[in-house]
Design an enzyme around this catalytic site. Sequence first.
Site, PDB file in Angstrom:
ATOM      1  N   GLU A 106       0.759  -1.052   0.136  1.00 33.02           N
ATOM      2  CA  GLU A 106      -0.017  -0.033  -0.642  1.00 33.02           C
ATOM      3  C   GLU A 106       1.363   1.395   0.108  1.00 33.02           C
ATOM      4  O   GLU A 106       0.290   2.194   0.164  1.00 33.02           O
ATOM      5  CB  GLU A 106      -0.620   0.151   1.167  1.00 33.02           C
ATOM      6  CG  GLU A 106      -2.089  -1.274   1.199  1.00 33.02           C
ATOM      7  CD  GLU A 106      -2.657  -1.492   0.005  1.00 33.02           C
ATOM      8  OE1 GLU A 106      -2.926  -1.066  -1.276  1.00 33.02           O
ATOM      9  OE2 GLU A 106      -3.077  -2.934  -0.097  1.00 33.02           O
TER      10      GLU A 106
HETATM   11  C1  LIG Z   1       2.403  -9.485   0.738  1.00 35.61           C
HETATM   12  C2  LIG Z   1       2.749  -8.781  -0.280  1.00 35.61           C
HETATM   13  C3  LIG Z   1       1.397  -7.999  -0.585  1.00 35.61           C
HETATM   14  C4  LIG Z   1       0.380  -7.624  -1.717  1.00 35.61           C
HETATM   15  N1  LIG Z   1       0.249  -7.316  -1.818  1.00 35.61           N
HETATM   16  C5  LIG Z   1      -1.056  -6.755  -3.200  1.00 35.61           C
HETATM   17  C6  LIG Z   1      -1.984  -6.327  -3.610  1.00 35.61           C
HETATM   18  O1  LIG Z   1      -3.604  -6.894  -2.897  1.00 35.61           O
HETATM   19  N2  LIG Z   1      -2.366  -5.764  -4.990  1.00 35.61           N
HETATM   20  C7  LIG Z   1      -1.326  -4.867  -5.246  1.00 35.61           C
HETATM   21  O2  LIG Z   1      -1.333  -4.481  -6.425  1.00 35.61           O
HETATM   22  N3  LIG Z   1       0.187  -4.966  -5.476  1.00 35.61           N
HETATM   23  C8  LIG Z   1       0.549  -5.978  -3.960  1.00 35.61           C
HETATM   24  N4  LIG Z   1       1.592  -5.831  -2.994  1.00 35.61           N
HETATM   25  C9  LIG Z   1       1.994  -5.245  -3.863  1.00 35.61           C
HETATM   26  C10 LIG Z   1       3.536  -3.956  -3.008  1.00 35.61           C
HETATM   27  O3  LIG Z   1       2.116  -2.152  -2.883  1.00 35.61           O
HETATM   28  C11 LIG Z   1       4.292  -3.557  -3.569  1.00 35.61           C
HETATM   29  O4  LIG Z   1       5.231  -4.007  -3.380  1.00 35.61           O
HETATM   30  C12 LIG Z   1       4.808  -1.983  -3.123  1.00 35.61           C
HETATM   31  O5  LIG Z   1       3.866  -0.889  -3.358  1.00 35.61           O
HETATM   32  C13 LIG Z   1       6.223  -1.646  -3.822  1.00 35.61           C
HETATM   33  O6  LIG Z   1       6.364  -1.339  -4.782  1.00 35.61           O
HETATM   34  P1  LIG Z   1       7.321  -2.977  -5.087  1.00 35.61           P
HETATM   35  O7  LIG Z   1       7.793  -3.586  -4.646  1.00 35.61           O
HETATM   36  O8  LIG Z   1       7.181  -2.839  -7.299  1.00 35.61           O
HETATM   37  O9  LIG Z   1       8.943  -2.273  -5.032  1.00 35.61           O
HETATM   38  P2  LIG Z   1       9.686  -0.545  -6.013  1.00 35.61           P
HETATM   39  O10 LIG Z   1       8.438   0.273  -6.619  1.00 35.61           O
HETATM   40  O11 LIG Z   1      10.333  -0.949  -6.928  1.00 35.61           O
HETATM   41  O12 LIG Z   1      10.686   0.298  -4.258  1.00 35.61           O
HETATM   42  C14 LIG Z   1      11.385  -0.265  -4.698  1.00 35.61           C
HETATM   43  C15 LIG Z   1      12.098   0.233  -2.972  1.00 35.61           C
HETATM   44  O13 LIG Z   1      12.551   1.649  -3.958  1.00 35.61           O
HETATM   45  C16 LIG Z   1      11.534   3.169  -3.016  1.00 35.61           C
HETATM   46  N5  LIG Z   1      10.672   3.565  -4.274  1.00 35.61           N
HETATM   47  C17 LIG Z   1      10.917   3.708  -5.461  1.00 35.61           C
HETATM   48  N6  LIG Z   1      10.271   4.996  -6.244  1.00 35.61           N
HETATM   49  C18 LIG Z   1      10.652   5.351  -5.430  1.00 35.61           C
HETATM   50  C19 LIG Z   1      10.450   7.022  -5.629  1.00 35.61           C
HETATM   51  N7  LIG Z   1      10.080   7.474  -6.788  1.00 35.61           N
HETATM   52  N8  LIG Z   1      11.544   7.894  -5.028  1.00 35.61           N
HETATM   53  C20 LIG Z   1      11.913   7.806  -3.360  1.00 35.61           C
HETATM   54  N9  LIG Z   1      11.719   5.686  -3.250  1.00 35.61           N
HETATM   55  C21 LIG Z   1      11.584   5.240  -4.528  1.00 35.61           C
HETATM   56  C22 LIG Z   1      10.805   2.102  -2.916  1.00 35.61           C
HETATM   57  O14 LIG Z   1      10.131   2.487  -1.501  1.00 35.61           O
HETATM   58  C23 LIG Z   1      11.792   1.044  -2.310  1.00 35.61           C
HETATM   59  O15 LIG Z   1      11.766   0.505  -0.993  1.00 35.61           O
HETATM   60  C24 LIG Z   1       1.727  -6.678  -2.184  1.00 35.61           C
HETATM   61  C25 LIG Z   1       3.213  -7.142  -2.130  1.00 35.61           C
HETATM   62  C26 LIG Z   1       2.840  -8.037  -1.281  1.00 35.61           C
HETATM   63  C27 LIG Z   1       4.560  -8.533  -0.722  1.00 35.61           C
END
Ligand SMILES: Cc1cc2nc3c(=O)[nH]c(=O)nc-3n(C[C@H](O)[C@H](O)[C@H](O)COP(=O)(O)OP(=O)(O)OC[C@H]3O[C@@H](n4cnc5c(N)ncnc54)[C@H](O)[C@@H]3O)c2cc1C
Length: 606
Positions: A441
């Site tokens: 989220e």
């Molecule tokens: C158990 C679990 C349940 C989940 N449930 C759902 C669900 O029901 N539906 C759904 O759609 N998704 C779901 N997710 C996905 C989750 O919302 C994402 O993993 C999360 O939003 C982060 O995205 P990412 O993993 O792609 O990380 P990335 O976007 O790749 O980010 C990696 C890191 O970089 C940082 N970062 C990225 N961009 C920036 C920026 N512009 N400025 C500063 N820092 C930045 C982030 O804060 C993070 O620390 C789930 C994930 C898990 C693990």
Amino acid sequence: MLSYKAPIRDIKFLFEDVFDYYGHYQKHPEYAEATPDLVDAIFAECAKFSENELLPLNQSGDKEGCKFDNGVVTTPKGFKEAYQQYVAGGWQSLSHPIEQGGQGLPPSMGMVKSEMMGTANWSWGMYPGLSHGAMNTIQEHGSDEQKELYLTRLTEGTWTGTMCLTEPQCGTDLGQVKTKAVPNDDGTYDITGTKIFISAGEHDLTENIVHIVLARLPDAPEGTRGISLFIVPKIQSDQQGNLGEGNNVTCGSIEDKMGIKASATAVLNFDNAKGVLIGPENKGLECMFTFMNTARVGTALQGVCTAELAYQNSLLYAKERLSMRSLSGKKAPEKVADPIIVHPDVRKMLMTQKAISEGGRAMIYYTAKLVDDIESAKTEDERKAADDRLGFITPILKAFLTELGCESASHGMQIFGGHGYIKEWGMEQIVRDARISTLYEGTTGIQALDLLGRKILLTRGVALKEFAMEILGFCKDHSMISGYSHKRQMNKFIWPLSKAVASWQQYSLRIALKARKDRDFIGACSVDYLMYSGYIVMAYFWAQMAQSAYEKLASGVEDRDFYRAKIKTAEFYFERMLPRTKSLAKTMMADPKTLMQLDGELLSFL
Ligand SMILES: Cc1cc2nc3c(=O)[nH]c(=O)nc-3n(C[C@H](O)[C@H](O)[C@H](O)COP(=O)(O)OP(=O)(O)OC[C@H]3O[C@@H](n4cnc5c(N)ncnc54)[C@H](O)[C@@H]3O)c2cc1C
């Protein structure tokens, strides 16, 4: 074995003494049924269900996890039966509109229900939890037909909902979404793409699952301006909800992950699955914000649930475990050693957990009142005022409370010593389950950018100014000008709170000025700024709780120990937690140079 008792006394305190919830319900004619008797009875039943049915499945669910076999997901033993009991008990429909088969009770009551159930078993709570966001999205943006078909079943709980945003290449940056939606002549769309990490994306609790999916229309603009929102059921049905064929939505696998193991996190493949558009074309992300805001407050709640569960179990253990003697003399001379609760360091961890849990609960219940106001607003001005406040406070709640929830879980493990690291006691599970809350989220970093970028700088701090005025109004009303002795006692909270709020505004202005010259300043200070803001917001609620407690004591109330404990916890918070803002203020104003001056290529010499 984990233990949990719903904190009914604390809930009653917030409902009756701090936030005057019954006065609030009476102001909204649609909530007039929510009388103290009814609310008490519902919360007592909810406590029973949470303690007796959900808690016993918490550790067994973690051990067993979800099973995946050729596209079919089986939840741990007991999950399905508990879900059936939940549906039969009318819990899913509690705070949804009567027109959709709901019971029409206020959303704030639904929040308390989610707190009790989520503390008893967060993994289980995610299945019905995701449905609430789907319901709110369809309620706000869906057509009458969509509401009739999907909303009624989601409200009953016979179908559940999901939120399908994330894809392998993007989670935060949804502008990169690739899933395609091709229009058909009959008004439906063929949806093709892969979504990952979908909570409750596949399971055996209900006969159908309603996926709310972000996808791109042909020739849609690049980035976030070209994303639309679709309802895609797992199984197709007629308008009466009679199930037909499968809809080419298959579960490719479920994740093997650190915690919340009983919550299925699915990879979903959409292969020309039939969907219908919800909301206007290319406005999908805006519509999805309804879902995300619900989910963000829901995730903030996870911080409180974690803190409460860790605290309750730590407290029991700290009273039983014997180790050495108190530095100020034996406290249990009849025993071979004193219980560890006598040691100031252990007590500091317990008090921190207590302050987080009760302070966080107050923050959530304040916010829940805003949600009630939005749902029942009679004019656009009323709705907007509550919505603006909710928008401002949501990133603080989401990031601050989940970070503090993790802190509380970690203290819990520490209080148990080596036993905290051993599965049997459940403390390591709390740490594992909690850790996701700062990630999904929107990560803490993303919430911080939302707060500072969108909610402060873009709006020139209007929402902050209004919230600060509210806090300063409270300070003025309860400062020493009055002759009442309990008001004089409030000064120990009022002065530091007023000073902190004034500094909050000054620092925000200084950050805005610095950001004009150096854009990296925003990203460099945002997480510290969010945490700094969180401590001040929590101080406001601790001051309110102390004020209500003083008032009750002055009125000659019987339950004096409860109110005295509130005041002592407020004193602890102001002396030992609020000062964290000083260090955060220092680091958030530091030059970003020390973060960025080292060339990325030189970060390692391996
Ligand atoms: C158990 C679990 C349940 C989940 N449930 C759902 C669900 O029901 N539906 C759904 O759609 N998704 C779901 N997710 C996905 C989750 O919302 C994402 O993993 C999360 O939003 C982060 O995205 P990412 O993993 O792609 O990380 P990335 O976007 O790749 O980010 C990696 C890191 O970089 C940082 N970062 C990225 N961009 C920036 C920026 N512009 N400025 C500063 N820092 C930045 C982030 O804060 C993070 O620390 C789930 C994930 C898990 C693990």
